[in-house]
Design a protein around this motif. Structure first.
Motif, short mmCIF file in Angstrom:
data_model
loop_
_atom_site.label_atom_id
_atom_site.label_comp_id
_atom_site.label_asym_id
_atom_site.label_seq_id
_atom_site.Cartn_x
_atom_site.Cartn_y
_atom_site.Cartn_z
N ARG A 30 0.84 -1.20 0.00
CA ARG A 30 0.00 0.00 0.00
C ARG A 30 0.87 1.25 0.00
NH1 ARG A 30 -2.67 -2.51 4.10
NH2 ARG A 30 -2.30 -0.85 5.61
N ARG A 52 -7.04 6.69 1.22
CA ARG A 52 -5.96 6.22 2.10
C ARG A 52 -5.81 7.16 3.30
NH1 ARG A 52 -7.08 2.18 0.77
NH2 ARG A 52 -6.96 2.08 2.98
N ASP A 56 -6.88 4.44 5.97
CA ASP A 56 -5.81 3.45 6.15
C ASP A 56 -5.51 3.26 7.63
OD1 ASP A 56 -3.10 2.08 6.03
OD2 ASP A 56 -3.67 2.21 3.94
#
Length: 145
Positions: A30, A52, A56
């Motif tokens: 990622r 993200r 995330d």
């Protein structure tokens, strides 16, 4: 040395990078995908990076996506870093894994089973804790009831 930013053009491997940026089982993939996407200032990339930043579990990835979005001129806020659970309910996951193993099991057996049962939890904490991950997890394991 600054990176060259391409505008109005997607990388040839955009779909692959988008999948990697959203892969829950590999924080390193990622992170690398976010950095690579950060070379392309397009609305599609900006959308991926905003996801993200917002979602995330690994703060290092949130920070990277945030930095890139700022470089692109986006007005985006970096959420505060959580001080406790990186993944909500992770302690229950740890207890469930420990109880699924025979009494007297080793930390390495616990680690292996956690990775097999809940790679997303394993991965998020590995990314968040960095070099201290195994020491931290072993302490958590030792204190589980």
């Amino acid at each position: 040395m600054s990176k060259k930013i391409v505008t109005n053009e997607l990388p040839e491997n955009y779909e692959e990078l988008k999948k990697a940026a959203n892969r829950t089982a590999n924080w390193k993939a990622r992170y690398d995908a976010v950095e690579e996407l950060g070379r392309y200032n397009t609305s599609q990339v900006i959308d991926v990076l905003k996801v993200r930043v917002a979602n995330d579990p690994v703060y290092k990835i949130k920070e990277a996506a945030h930095r890139i979005l700022l470089e692109f001129g986006e007005d985006v806020q970096l959420p505060k870093q959580t001080k406790f659970e990186v993944i909500k309910g992770a302690n229950k996951v740890f207890v469930r894994v420990k109880k699924s193993l025979p009494a007297g099991h080793t930390f390495e057996e616990f680690l292996t089973k956690l990775k097999r049962m809940r790679i997303d939890v394993y991965d998020a904490y590995e990314g968040e804790k960095g070099d201290n991950f195994k020491t931290w997890l072993e302490n958590e394991w030792a204190n589980l009831k």
